[in-house]
Design a protein around this motif. Structure first.
Motif, PDB file in Angstrom:
ATOM      1  N   ASP A  60       0.848  -1.180   0.000  1.00  0.00           N
ATOM      2  CA  ASP A  60       0.000   0.000   0.000  1.00  0.00           C
ATOM      3  C   ASP A  60       0.890   1.240   0.000  1.00  0.00           C
ATOM      4  O   ASP A  60       1.609   1.490   0.968  1.00  0.00           O
ATOM      5  CB  ASP A  60      -0.895  -0.001   1.235  1.00  0.00           C
ATOM      6  CG  ASP A  60      -1.921   1.105   1.206  1.00  0.00           C
ATOM      7  OD1 ASP A  60      -1.613   2.196   0.693  1.00  0.00           O
ATOM      8  OD2 ASP A  60      -3.029   0.885   1.703  1.00  0.00           O
ATOM      9  N   GLU A  71      -1.486  -2.377  10.314  1.00  0.00           N
ATOM     10  CA  GLU A  71      -1.406  -2.271   8.854  1.00  0.00           C
ATOM     11  C   GLU A  71       0.025  -2.128   8.354  1.00  0.00           C
ATOM     12  O   GLU A  71       0.309  -2.466   7.211  1.00  0.00           O
ATOM     13  CB  GLU A  71      -2.258  -1.104   8.349  1.00  0.00           C
ATOM     14  CG  GLU A  71      -1.821   0.261   8.809  1.00  0.00           C
ATOM     15  CD  GLU A  71      -2.443   0.720  10.124  1.00  0.00           C
ATOM     16  OE1 GLU A  71      -2.351   1.925  10.411  1.00  0.00           O
ATOM     17  OE2 GLU A  71      -3.003  -0.117  10.861  1.00  0.00           O
ATOM     18  N   TYR A  72       0.936  -1.645   9.195  1.00  0.00           N
ATOM     19  CA  TYR A  72       2.329  -1.514   8.763  1.00  0.00           C
ATOM     20  C   TYR A  72       2.997  -2.872   8.570  1.00  0.00           C
ATOM     21  O   TYR A  72       3.983  -2.983   7.847  1.00  0.00           O
ATOM     22  CB  TYR A  72       3.118  -0.656   9.758  1.00  0.00           C
ATOM     23  CG  TYR A  72       2.698   0.787   9.695  1.00  0.00           C
ATOM     24  CD1 TYR A  72       3.126   1.607   8.663  1.00  0.00           C
ATOM     25  CD2 TYR A  72       1.837   1.321  10.652  1.00  0.00           C
ATOM     26  CE1 TYR A  72       2.725   2.924   8.581  1.00  0.00           C
ATOM     27  CE2 TYR A  72       1.428   2.636  10.580  1.00  0.00           C
ATOM     28  CZ  TYR A  72       1.879   3.429   9.542  1.00  0.00           C
ATOM     29  OH  TYR A  72       1.469   4.739   9.458  1.00  0.00           O
ATOM     30  N   TYR A 119       2.520  -5.394   6.686  1.00  0.00           N
ATOM     31  CA  TYR A 119       1.765  -5.746   5.486  1.00  0.00           C
ATOM     32  C   TYR A 119       1.975  -7.189   5.031  1.00  0.00           C
ATOM     33  O   TYR A 119       1.185  -7.712   4.260  1.00  0.00           O
ATOM     34  CB  TYR A 119       2.095  -4.781   4.348  1.00  0.00           C
ATOM     35  CG  TYR A 119       3.511  -4.905   3.848  1.00  0.00           C
ATOM     36  CD1 TYR A 119       3.824  -5.750   2.790  1.00  0.00           C
ATOM     37  CD2 TYR A 119       4.541  -4.204   4.441  1.00  0.00           C
ATOM     38  CE1 TYR A 119       5.122  -5.880   2.347  1.00  0.00           C
ATOM     39  CE2 TYR A 119       5.834  -4.324   4.011  1.00  0.00           C
ATOM     40  CZ  TYR A 119       6.126  -5.170   2.962  1.00  0.00           C
ATOM     41  OH  TYR A 119       7.409  -5.300   2.532  1.00  0.00           O
ATOM     42  N   ASP A 172      -8.885  -2.949  11.973  1.00  0.00           N
ATOM     43  CA  ASP A 172      -8.800  -2.722  10.532  1.00  0.00           C
ATOM     44  C   ASP A 172      -7.651  -3.549   9.986  1.00  0.00           C
ATOM     45  O   ASP A 172      -6.481  -3.227  10.207  1.00  0.00           O
ATOM     46  CB  ASP A 172      -8.583  -1.240  10.227  1.00  0.00           C
ATOM     47  CG  ASP A 172      -8.527  -0.950   8.725  1.00  0.00           C
ATOM     48  OD1 ASP A 172      -8.638  -1.887   7.914  1.00  0.00           O
ATOM     49  OD2 ASP A 172      -8.367   0.234   8.369  1.00  0.00           O
ATOM     50  N   ILE A 173      -7.999  -4.620   9.302  1.00  0.00           N
ATOM     51  CA  ILE A 173      -6.981  -5.487   8.693  1.00  0.00           C
ATOM     52  C   ILE A 173      -7.078  -5.433   7.164  1.00  0.00           C
ATOM     53  O   ILE A 173      -6.575  -6.307   6.468  1.00  0.00           O
ATOM     54  CB  ILE A 173      -7.102  -6.948   9.197  1.00  0.00           C
ATOM     55  CG1 ILE A 173      -8.521  -7.487   9.012  1.00  0.00           C
ATOM     56  CG2 ILE A 173      -6.645  -7.044  10.648  1.00  0.00           C
ATOM     57  CD1 ILE A 173      -8.687  -8.955   9.339  1.00  0.00           C
ATOM     58  N   SER A 174      -7.688  -4.371   6.666  1.00  0.00           N
ATOM     59  CA  SER A 174      -7.904  -4.251   5.222  1.00  0.00           C
ATOM     60  C   SER A 174      -6.605  -4.113   4.433  1.00  0.00           C
ATOM     61  O   SER A 174      -6.564  -4.461   3.252  1.00  0.00           O
ATOM     62  CB  SER A 174      -8.828  -3.066   4.912  1.00  0.00           C
ATOM     63  OG  SER A 174      -8.232  -1.857   5.326  1.00  0.00           O
ATOM     64  N   LYS A 175      -5.544  -3.637   5.052  1.00  0.00           N
ATOM     65  CA  LYS A 175      -4.266  -3.486   4.353  1.00  0.00           C
ATOM     66  C   LYS A 175      -3.360  -4.705   4.533  1.00  0.00           C
ATOM     67  O   LYS A 175      -2.304  -4.784   3.922  1.00  0.00           O
ATOM     68  CB  LYS A 175      -3.570  -2.213   4.815  1.00  0.00           C
ATOM     69  CG  LYS A 175      -4.343  -0.972   4.399  1.00  0.00           C
ATOM     70  CD  LYS A 175      -3.654   0.299   4.784  1.00  0.00           C
ATOM     71  CE  LYS A 175      -4.523   1.472   4.326  1.00  0.00           C
ATOM     72  NZ  LYS A 175      -3.980   2.755   4.684  1.00  0.00           N
ATOM     73  N   ASN A 176      -3.780  -5.629   5.368  1.00  0.00           N
ATOM     74  CA  ASN A 176      -3.023  -6.861   5.589  1.00  0.00           C
ATOM     75  C   ASN A 176      -3.572  -7.940   4.653  1.00  0.00           C
ATOM     76  O   ASN A 176      -4.153  -8.931   5.085  1.00  0.00           O
ATOM     77  CB  ASN A 176      -3.140  -7.289   7.052  1.00  0.00           C
ATOM     78  CG  ASN A 176      -2.708  -6.212   8.009  1.00  0.00           C
ATOM     79  OD1 ASN A 176      -3.540  -5.490   8.546  1.00  0.00           O
ATOM     80  ND2 ASN A 176      -1.411  -6.084   8.211  1.00  0.00           N
ATOM     81  N   ASN A 200      -9.333  -9.231   2.342  1.00  0.00           N
ATOM     82  CA  ASN A 200      -8.498 -10.365   2.721  1.00  0.00           C
ATOM     83  C   ASN A 200      -8.865 -11.618   1.925  1.00  0.00           C
ATOM     84  O   ASN A 200      -9.348 -12.604   2.464  1.00  0.00           O
ATOM     85  CB  ASN A 200      -8.610 -10.606   4.224  1.00  0.00           C
ATOM     86  CG  ASN A 200      -8.366  -9.352   5.026  1.00  0.00           C
ATOM     87  OD1 ASN A 200      -9.312  -8.706   5.472  1.00  0.00           O
ATOM     88  ND2 ASN A 200      -7.118  -8.982   5.172  1.00  0.00           N
TER      89      ASN A 200
END
Length: 162
Positions: free
Chosen positions: A32, A91-92, A94, A110-114, A135
């Motif tokens: 991201d 989220e960092y 990733y 919020d795990i949308s970026k994982n 996911n």
């Protein structure tokens, strides 16, 4: 003088080649582009003190920041039963494939970026909502014993255990 110019040009070519390589290599960049590294390990980015303690353990060079390389190597996070209220900042990490933050006091996640997550255990928390839409690699999801009213998993075609 000519020798010095040749070395300078050679160094610049190598630097440009390396940058292009990094830009095109997914394993060397975050998925991201909105995530900026290095990330200071502070209350601003990781508000929960207990979660921040786990994050500090991932800081392999002890410089007080998380580099892209440090985040890239973390594929598993087990922070179950620690009294954690927030995993803001997850989220960092990733490259996470496994996340177990069960039996805590988490109200929002919020795990949308994982997007590499395969196995997630968020059971026994206080979640009112959970989105796993992003996911798509998810195979196992335990979200039992929360306050969820609904859960949509139609996008999660690989999901085997719910």
């Amino acid at each position: 003088m000519e020798k010095l110019r040749t070395k300078t040009i050679g160094w610049r070519i190598h630097a440009i080649f390396f940058l292009l390589l990094c830009m095109g290599c997914p394993s060397l960049q975050a998925q991201d582009p909105s995530l900026v590294y290095p990330v200071p390990i502070s209350e601003i980015y990781f508000p929960d003190e207990t979660f921040r303690t786990w994050v500090q353990e991932q800081d392999k060079d002890d410089d007080g920041n998380l580099s892209l390389a440090e985040c890239r190597i973390v594929t598993s996070c087990n922070i179950a039963s620690k009294g954690i209220r927030s995993i803001e900042g997850i989220e960092y990490f990733y490259a996470l494939e496994d996340l177990d933050c069960s039996n805590n006091e988490i109200e929002k996640i919020d795990i949308s970026k994982n997007i590499d997550l395969v196995c997630v255990d968020v059971s026994d928390n206080q979640l009112k909502s959970l989105s796993v839409f992003q996911n798509e690699k998810l195979e196992v999801l335990d979200c039992s014993n929360n306050q969820l009213k609904s859960l949509s998993v139609f996008q999660n075609e690989k999901l085997e255990v719910l």
